[in-house]
Design an enzyme around this catalytic site. Structure first.
Site, short mmCIF file in Angstrom:
data_model
loop_
_atom_site.label_atom_id
_atom_site.label_comp_id
_atom_site.label_asym_id
_atom_site.label_seq_id
_atom_site.Cartn_x
_atom_site.Cartn_y
_atom_site.Cartn_z
N HIS A 164 -13.44 2.78 -2.89
CA HIS A 164 -14.13 3.52 -3.95
C HIS A 164 -14.45 4.94 -3.49
O HIS A 164 -14.14 5.92 -4.20
CB HIS A 164 -15.42 2.79 -4.33
CG HIS A 164 -16.22 3.48 -5.40
ND1 HIS A 164 -16.11 3.17 -6.73
CD2 HIS A 164 -17.13 4.50 -5.33
CE1 HIS A 164 -16.91 3.94 -7.44
NE2 HIS A 164 -17.54 4.76 -6.61
N GLU A 165 -15.06 5.05 -2.32
CA GLU A 165 -15.45 6.38 -1.84
C GLU A 165 -14.22 7.20 -1.43
O GLU A 165 -14.23 8.43 -1.56
CB GLU A 165 -16.40 6.24 -0.65
CG GLU A 165 -17.70 5.52 -0.97
CD GLU A 165 -18.47 6.13 -2.13
OE1 GLU A 165 -18.32 7.34 -2.38
OE2 GLU A 165 -19.22 5.39 -2.79
N HIS A 169 -13.09 9.12 -4.44
CA HIS A 169 -13.85 10.36 -4.60
C HIS A 169 -13.41 11.41 -3.58
O HIS A 169 -13.22 12.59 -3.91
CB HIS A 169 -15.35 10.09 -4.41
CG HIS A 169 -15.98 9.26 -5.48
ND1 HIS A 169 -15.80 9.50 -6.83
CD2 HIS A 169 -16.82 8.19 -5.41
CE1 HIS A 169 -16.50 8.63 -7.54
NE2 HIS A 169 -17.12 7.81 -6.69
#
Length: 381
Positions: A32-33, A36
């Site tokens: 997920h990170e 980003h």
């Protein structure tokens, strides 16, 4: 000696649940990170920190571009901190932004276009969905998929299926006009339609018959929780000639990965929609305790393949959760950017700060509610 053995046994029991959970969580959070992070780097934003976990840093290192990669003490999430962020929730630092030089603004997240900021924020949940697709595709290529033909082996007495006229040996052809070839596909169609009349075409003695049947709502309770599903009362055939394991090629595996990911999204959104209108119970919402339990149980019963499947499921769930329009979550940021795009100016600093505080309160309330559900679940076992 008995005391030492008991302590060792208890420690192993704790680790058998904790380690699968930490594996699952770290993989999901990292991906997920990373979504980003990569989107931010692609858009020219300076990344100050990439953390797995919150709170005090345990260990880490700097890369050649000055980003601090670290593991933190509370392994319940993670964050990417960009230049211009006030905190780990990516709240904008309005005071610092107003005093930046032109060079600092060039690599600052708040100074990117609204489209770039939206892309960076959305990349996290999208990475979760991509992870699920890859896992499902990988499983279908390496382990293969067990399939049982949609042949009825038996009909439960006094069930909806018996009343509708199904017979052992019937082969399911379609449900509501959609072709069905496996018993799993039939179960899925039935389970999501409790109380909904279905038109099921079966092949019987070289002829096709159309049968109207309505699945009954049943509650299935196990150690992982309660499920409310539809059931007709059909059993699959035990004839081994109807069983097979199929390993997919890359293209078919990718298609399967997308289909499975979409199925989870669709089921989740359907549940939430029914929850809002009062047709579902909120007791199915689970928190950290049941997630830890599920990780351990799946790892014990399904091995690494089962843990991978649960990781894919949880990855989709976390991706969806982050898209909810709640300030503090990715969806809340996207909601702010949508306002900015429509009004051609950002929401005021005061309103954004109020929104983040409100979002924090909502997230904490949801966590408490989910944990309370878990406590009730464990007490009822």
């Amino acid at each position: 000696m008995d005391l030492i053995s008991a302590m060792g046994g208890n420690l192993w029991t704790v680790l058998s649940y904790a380690l699968p959970f930490l594996f699952l969580l770290c993989v999901i959070v990292f991906i997920h990170e990373m979504g980003h992070f990569l989107a931010g780097r692609w858009c020219g934003v300076d990344v100050k920190a990439f953390s797995i976990g919150f709170g005090p840093e345990l260990f880490g290192f700097y890369d050649k571009r000055g980003t601090r990669w670290k593991f933190s003490a509370i392994p319940l999430g993670g964050y990417v901190k960009f230049a211009g962020d006030l905190n780990v929730a990516s709240s904008p630092d309005f005071d610092a932004a107003s005093q930046m030089t032109e060079e600092e603004k060039r690599v600052s997240f708040p100074h990117k276009t609204v489209g770039q900021r939206a892309f960076i924020v959305a990349a996290g949940p999208l990475a979760n969905f991509l992870l699920a697709i890859i896992i499902f595709a990988g499983i279908s290529m390496t382990y293969g998929r067990f399939k049982a033909d949609a042949v009825i082996g038996g009909v439960v007495a006094n069930s909806a299926a018996e009343r509708a006229g199904f017979q052992a040996g019937d082969r399911i052809v379609s449900v509501n006009g959609d072709p069905v070839t496996t018993f799993e596909a039939l179960q899925r169609r039935v389970s999501v339609n409790p109380g909904v009349p279905l038109t099921i075409v079966v092949s019987r003695a070289d002829a096709e018959l159309s049968i109207e049947a309505t699945p009954e709502l049943v509650e299935l309770k196990d150690r992982l929780g309660v499920q409310r599903i539809g059931r007709l009362g059909l059993r699959g055939s035990e004839d081994t000639s109807n069983f097979r394991v199929e390993r997919y090629g890359p293209v078919d595996a990718l298609v399967y990965g997308v289909q499975e990911t979409w199925y989870i999204i669709d089921r989740t959104m359907t549940y939430l929609g029914k929850l809002i209108i009062g047709r579902e119970s909120a007791d199915q919402l689970s928190g950290l305790p049941r997630t830890v339990q599920a990780s351990g149980e799946v790892a014990k019963s399904g091995g690494f393949q089962g843990l991978l499947s649960l990781t894919a499921l949880m990855s989709v769930s976390i991706g969806l959760l982050n898209l909810f329009p709640i300030p503090l979550l990715d969806g809340g940021h996207l909601m702010y950017y949508a306002y900015e795009w429509v009004r051609k100016k950002p929401l005021s600093e005061r309103k954004q700060e109020f929104g983040f505080r409100l979002g924090f309160a909502v997230v904490i309330a949801l966590m408490i509610f989910a944990t309370w559900n878990d406590i009730k679940h464990f007490v009822s076992l």
